[in-house]
Motif scaffolding. Structure first.
Motif, PDB file in Angstrom:
ATOM      1  N   ALA A  29      71.608  34.264  13.764  1.00 15.87           N
ATOM      2  CA  ALA A  29      70.722  33.370  13.000  1.00 15.87           C
ATOM      3  C   ALA A  29      69.915  32.487  13.940  1.00 15.87           C
ATOM      4  O   ALA A  29      68.701  32.310  13.750  1.00 15.87           O
ATOM      5  CB  ALA A  29      71.540  32.526  12.024  1.00 15.87           C
ATOM      6  N   GLN A  30      70.551  31.944  14.950  1.00 14.42           N
ATOM      7  CA  GLN A  30      69.840  31.115  15.924  1.00 14.42           C
ATOM      8  C   GLN A  30      68.810  31.942  16.680  1.00 14.42           C
ATOM      9  O   GLN A  30      67.690  31.495  16.911  1.00 14.42           O
ATOM     10  CB  GLN A  30      70.828  30.470  16.893  1.00 14.42           C
ATOM     11  N   LEU A  31      69.170  33.169  17.032  1.00 18.26           N
ATOM     12  CA  LEU A  31      68.296  34.052  17.798  1.00 18.26           C
ATOM     13  C   LEU A  31      67.034  34.414  17.025  1.00 18.26           C
ATOM     14  O   LEU A  31      65.937  34.451  17.590  1.00 18.26           O
ATOM     15  CB  LEU A  31      69.066  35.326  18.174  1.00 18.26           C
ATOM     16  N   ASP A 156      72.568  40.569  23.428  1.00 12.86           N
ATOM     17  CA  ASP A 156      71.611  41.049  24.423  1.00 12.86           C
ATOM     18  C   ASP A 156      71.364  42.550  24.245  1.00 12.86           C
ATOM     19  O   ASP A 156      70.244  43.024  24.432  1.00 12.86           O
ATOM     20  CB  ASP A 156      72.097  40.764  25.846  1.00 12.86           C
ATOM     21  N   ARG A 157      72.407  43.296  23.862  1.00 15.96           N
ATOM     22  CA  ARG A 157      72.276  44.747  23.670  1.00 15.96           C
ATOM     23  C   ARG A 157      71.509  45.103  22.403  1.00 15.96           C
ATOM     24  O   ARG A 157      70.869  46.145  22.345  1.00 15.96           O
ATOM     25  CB  ARG A 157      73.656  45.412  23.643  1.00 15.96           C
ATOM     26  N   VAL A 158      71.582  44.256  21.372  1.00 21.08           N
ATOM     27  CA  VAL A 158      70.945  44.609  20.094  1.00 21.08           C
ATOM     28  C   VAL A 158      69.674  43.819  19.794  1.00 21.08           C
ATOM     29  O   VAL A 158      69.030  44.069  18.780  1.00 21.08           O
ATOM     30  CB  VAL A 158      71.927  44.474  18.896  1.00 21.08           C
ATOM     31  N   ARG A 159      69.308  42.910  20.669  1.00 20.72           N
ATOM     32  CA  ARG A 159      68.156  42.047  20.365  1.00 20.72           C
ATOM     33  C   ARG A 159      66.887  42.825  20.125  1.00 20.72           C
ATOM     34  O   ARG A 159      66.106  42.507  19.222  1.00 20.72           O
ATOM     35  CB  ARG A 159      67.986  40.939  21.402  1.00 20.72           C
ATOM     36  N   VAL A 164      63.787  41.119  18.393  1.00 25.74           N
ATOM     37  CA  VAL A 164      63.673  39.925  19.225  1.00 25.74           C
ATOM     38  C   VAL A 164      63.395  40.379  20.656  1.00 25.74           C
ATOM     39  O   VAL A 164      64.171  41.160  21.221  1.00 25.74           O
ATOM     40  CB  VAL A 164      64.975  39.096  19.187  1.00 25.74           C
ATOM     41  N   PRO A 165      62.291  39.923  21.254  1.00 27.66           N
ATOM     42  CA  PRO A 165      61.983  40.349  22.625  1.00 27.66           C
ATOM     43  C   PRO A 165      63.033  39.865  23.617  1.00 27.66           C
ATOM     44  O   PRO A 165      63.707  38.854  23.393  1.00 27.66           O
ATOM     45  CB  PRO A 165      60.616  39.720  22.908  1.00 27.66           C
TER      46      PRO A 165
END
Length: 167
Positions: A29-31, A156-159, A164-165
């Motif tokens: 959610a934050q991401l 980091d693996r699913v961003r 999300v860049p």
């Protein structure tokens, strides 16, 4: 749509599995700039899970069905996901998660068992029509000592799959 919904299929209330899934939901959610996730801990429903018409269960089904993103977590029991999670998901029709993106999280005693169970959960979610934006997370219990590191590494693996860049 109702934002991010965390669904914990651990039969024990406030389990490590539920806490890990909630951490993933909160960090996601934050991401992506969303509001904090709604958490559905199936351990709190008890026998009511067997009564899909029960108000609390009906509300949970609706919230899962309307989610923008699901984080579905389970411990490993006898080589697969928990029966509690299966009972809940059996309340949906075969395509009941059609178009819903779902991140799967599986916790087990060993990495190999977690990966096998994550494969079973991934297959079930696909059968129900959910999409999986990136790989699921298969975690051995001894990895839970640093959940923040685990969550950051997973996101980091699913961003990219979440749109999300990279940072």
């Amino acid at each position: 749509m109702s934002g991010i919904v965390v669904l914990s299929g651990d039969p024990h209330p406030d389990s490590r599995t539920a806490r890990l899934a909630t951490g993933i939901g909160t960090s996601t959610a934050q991401l992506i700039g969303a509001r904090p996730p709604e958490v559905i801990d199936l351990a709190e429903y008890g026998y009511r899970l067997l009564v899909p018409e029960a108000e609390e269960v009906s509300r949970a089904i609706e919230n899962v069905r309307d989610a923008d993103l699901l984080v579905i977590a389970t411990p490993t029991y006898n080589g697969t996901f928990s029966g509690v999670l299966k009972v809940f998901l059996d309340c949906f029709p075969s395509d009941g998660l059609a178009g819903r993106p779902a991140l799967s999280v599986v916790v087990s005693a060993t990495p190999g068992r977690a990966e096998v169970a994550e494969g079973h959960l991934h297959a079930l979610l696909a059968e129900m029509g959910a999409t999986t934006p990136g790989p699921g997370l298969a975690v051995a219990e001894d990895q839970l000592v640093q959940p923040d590191v685990l969550i950051t590494g997973y996101l980091d693996r699913v961003r990219g799959a979440l749109g999300v860049p990279a940072h």
